[in-house]
Design an enzyme around this catalytic site. Structure first.
Site, PDB file in Angstrom:
ATOM      1  N   ASP A 194       0.532  -1.284  -0.201  1.00 14.88           N
ATOM      2  CA  ASP A 194      -0.026  -0.149  -0.241  1.00 14.88           C
ATOM      3  C   ASP A 194       1.234   1.106   0.145  1.00 14.88           C
ATOM      4  OD1 ASP A 194       0.195   0.612   3.141  1.00 14.88           O
ATOM      5  OD2 ASP A 194      -0.136  -1.165   3.200  1.00 14.88           O
ATOM      6  N   GLU A 200      22.393 -21.998 -17.661  1.00 10.64           N
ATOM      7  CA  GLU A 200      21.442 -21.894 -17.650  1.00 10.64           C
ATOM      8  C   GLU A 200      22.071 -20.808 -16.855  1.00 10.64           C
ATOM      9  OE1 GLU A 200      17.947 -24.571 -15.599  1.00 10.64           O
ATOM     10  OE2 GLU A 200      19.761 -24.948 -15.003  1.00 10.64           O
TER      11      GLU A 200
END
Ligand code: GLA
Length: 727
Positions: A532, A612
């Site tokens: 928020d 990777e």
């Protein structure tokens, strides 16, 4: 001047670049809302209509005029007891339990700059960027003074609201409900957008018609919550991303809240946002003052995207603060999904060594490093380094990590306590629990009573003691349960604990930032359970969700983007199969999704193949190249991942010179149709070059017809285009 006052007519007009907000004090002293919408000159008092409406009462001083009723008129700050039977923003009770109040205008004040609210987060601005209007209303009988604050940031199309209530009488008054902002529309055929969810699946978007029922969302959990975000959008029926009138309200507060929208008996619309009225009965003794937290409001006639971008600009530049506000955040690796509680000095150092080799900039040691903490049943409250477990001091560990060229960050959960902790054994009354009743546990833990200064101080000392031990540049501030069993052994009234808890939390964070101004704090609450604008005043980024599955994240990040800029969205690449969903998607797709946020990793690099690792090196190089654009550009939602086959979003630099478009296929079918992503926000009549393919695109064509997304074999493929405007 953004705020203009017509003294003769008692009309207040607030003008921002593209919007006008207007209200009026009428002949009886009531403050009525007139208009909020497209920027306009003139006065909208002609919108007020009067008719004799059955069962809509008339204030005594209007005499025999039965056409005047507050049950019908649009108001700025409706209260119970004056004849308006719709849901009130203010509900007060006197000492004898009598409800009701009657607020009339007493005066106003104008000032340069933006008002501040003591102890609470709020939008801030330079004096030449903002203006403040304070309108004072009073109830003569109760001797209650209500001051409505309006903060105006004209260039951003932002208007903020807050309320100060003062008891000037001789008796205690109880505040039963105080919402911070109300918007009354004389008509309305609106949709309401809300953002609902659950742990690990936050901020899904719901769009429903505002109908003849009170729609109410909120949180009674003591935190803003995973379940509903303190953010409301109202949009005309035809509103899309690019068209239509839209309004937003965002609460600058991290505790319980409620948002309401209702179409009344005469098809008028009321939208409100503020504190949760449940478990709230705030005693206001004589001379006491109460502040309602702030609501940020914005309007656009150009659709949902513009309203979101208005909020983004406001939050990025006028809510987030500090050293990291405008600079690119470090790419981090977090130890949580790499090894959970199974950490020690060696595993952390190994992770850091791998990370350094890949180009990662910061190592964050998550849960498990302190007290007795090998699982989540013990240790919270004892913030002392478990050197036995680490095998070294914190300083040694951090020095070693710094020597690898990495910054160091650490996890805390300061508001929580385990019963199995030294702190609980010494101070059982510091946990919120009803006397004589066993408390509700959440993740096996209890909540510390942050409404008590001595509790906040004790944890503050412990946290500072850790931060002073080593070169710690980042803190992850977590809270992993909802607040229940609200009872304080401290001096505060029981009814004020949840509000005072938030003041305690904000005070802690304010003091922490004052003492460590360069500390980067990332908020977290089991992921995005306290995402928020209140937290963003202290923590410029928040871990968006405990769900790191790239496909779910397209939805979670889509919903989050309605209210919050991506510079605030914590987003990491994690291992596959994903730990929350079991789904496997390519490293490329995981990277593209995580790049729509403050980028990082949450996996054990040691388990990856050399190929990777090479891909991660390329990913990091790409993010470093694009980070400035990603963290400061304008964000556009280019599809709806809840309904479309493809999730797509675009980030356009403020000068429109550069754009990043990303897309992820959410569905796989045989013989799939092509999806076309219509790009938004480009400079019209221009050409953009894709440096990778050397293809030149017309901006008008990209915006009209889009970019084709054609998936080959395989699920969840991802694509991106980095385009630069040609001179
Ligand atoms: C919460 C957070 C996670 C992690 C754990 C540690 O769930 O959201 O990221 O920090 O706590 O216990």
């Amino acid at each position: 001047m953004a705020i203009m006052i017509n003294e003769a007519e008692k009309i207040f007009s607030i003008h921002t670049k593209n919007s006008t907000y207007q209200m009026k004090v009428d002949a009886y002293g009531f403050l009525l809302h007139l208009y909020y919408g497209r920027r306009a000159n003139g006065t909208a008092d002609y919108l007020l209509t009067y008719a004799d409406r059955g069962f809509s009462g008339n204030p005594y001083d209007v005499g025999q005029d039965r056409t005047y009723s507050l049950d019908v008129l649009p108001q700025e700050f409706p209260c119970r007891g004056n004849g308006d039977f719709r849901s009130p923003a203010l509900d007060v009770k006197d000492e004898n339990g009598v409800y009701g109040c009657d607020l009339r205008f007493t005066g106003y004040q104008l000032s340069k700059g933006k008002y501040r609210i003591p102890g609470l987060p709020a939008v801030y601005a330079e004096d030449d960027e903002a203006e403040t209007l304070e309108i004072t209303l009073a109830d003569d009988t109760l001797q209650l003074e209500v001051c409505l604050f309006y903060g105006v940031l004209p260039a951003l199309d932002i208007i903020t609201r807050s309320v100060r209530i003062r008891n000037n009488g001789a008796k205690t008054i109880f505040l039963e409900k105080v919402l911070s902002a109300c918007l009354d529309f004389v008509g309305g055929n609106f949709d309401l957008l809300t953002f609902y969810g659950r742990h690990a699946m936050e901020r899904n978007v719901q769009r429903t018609a505002v109908t003849h029922t009170c729609q109410r969302i909120g949180s009674r959990r003591g935190t803003s919550s995973h379940q509903y975000n303190p953010l409301l959008f109202l949009a005309t029926k035809d509103a899309t991303e690019e068209h239509g009138a839209c309004y937003a309200m965002s609460f600058v507060y991290s505790g319980g809240f409620q948002g309401e929208a209702e179409r009344d008996q005469f098809n008028q619309t009321r939208m409100m946002l503020g504190l949760c009225e449940e478990q709230f009965s705030y005693p206001l003794p004589p001379d006491a003052v109460f502040y309602a937290p702030e609501v940020i409001m914005t309007y656009s006639g150009k659709g949902l995207a513009q309203v979101s971008q208005n909020l983004h600009h406001c939050i990025r530049h006028h809510v987030c603060r500090g050293h990291y506000r405008d600079i690119t955040r470090p790419i981090l690796v977090n130890s949580w999904e790499a090894s959970y509680f199974n950490i020690n000095g060696q595993t952390i150092l190994d992770l850091a060594r791998e990370a350094a080799g890949l180009g990662v900039e910061m190592l964050v040691m998550d849960d498990g490093w302190f007290g007795k903490r090998d699982d989540d049943n013990s240790g919270l409250g004892d913030w002392s380094v478990n050197e036995e477990k680490l095998g070294c001091s914190l300083k040694e560990l951090v020095d070693n990590i710094n020597a690898l060229g990495l910054k160091f960050g650490i996890w805390f959960e300061p508001e929580m306590i385990n019963e199995d902790s030294e702190l609980y054994r010494a101070h059982p009354d510091w946990a919120l629990a009803h006397p004589g009743r066993k408390p509700v546990r959440g993740r096996g833990q209890l909540v510390l009573d942050f409404s008590r200064r001595e509790v906040v101080d004790a944890i503050f000392r412990q946290v500072c003691d850790i931060l002073d031990q080593a070169n710690i540049e980042y803190l992850k501030w977590d809270i992993n349960r909802s607040i229940c069993n609200v009872y304080t052994h401290g001096e505060k009234a029981q009814e004020t604990v949840l509000y005072d808890y938030m003041l305690g939390l904000y005070d802690f964070l304010e003091r922490l930032l004052a003492r460590y101004p360069n500390l980067l704090i990332e908020g977290c609450s089991g992921g995005g359970g306290r995402f928020d604008a209140g937290m963003l005043y202290y923590t410029p980024q928040i871990w968006c969700s405990d769900n790191t599955d790239a496909i779910d994240r397209t939805k979670i990040q889509y919903g989050t983007s309605f209210g919050y800029p991506i510079s605030t969205v914590g987003s990491h690449v994690s291992a596959v199969p994903n730990h929350q969903t079991g789904r496997s998607v390519s490293l490329k797709t995981r990277g593209i999704v995580a790049m729509a946020g403050t980028f990082g990793y949450e996996l054990d690099f040691g388990r990856l193949s050399p190929e990777e690792k090479d891909e991660i090196r390329r990913q990091i190089a790409m993010y470093k190249k694009l980070a400035g654009l990603i963290q400061s550009g304008d964000y556009y939602r280019l599809s709806n991942p809840h309904t479309d086959e493809v999730a797509a979003w675009g980030i356009v630099s403020e000068d429109k010179e550069e754009v990043l478009i990303s897309a992820v296929m959410l569905e796989t079918h045989g013989n799939m149709p092509v999806s076309y992503i219509k790009v938004r926000g480009l400079s019209a009549d221009s050409f953009y070059l894709d440096e990778m393919t050397q293809k030149v695109y017309s901006s008008n064509m990209l915006m009209e017809s889009g970019l084709p997304v054609m998936a080959g074999l395989g699920a969840y493929q991802a694509f991106y285009w980095h385009l630069k405007k040609q001179v």
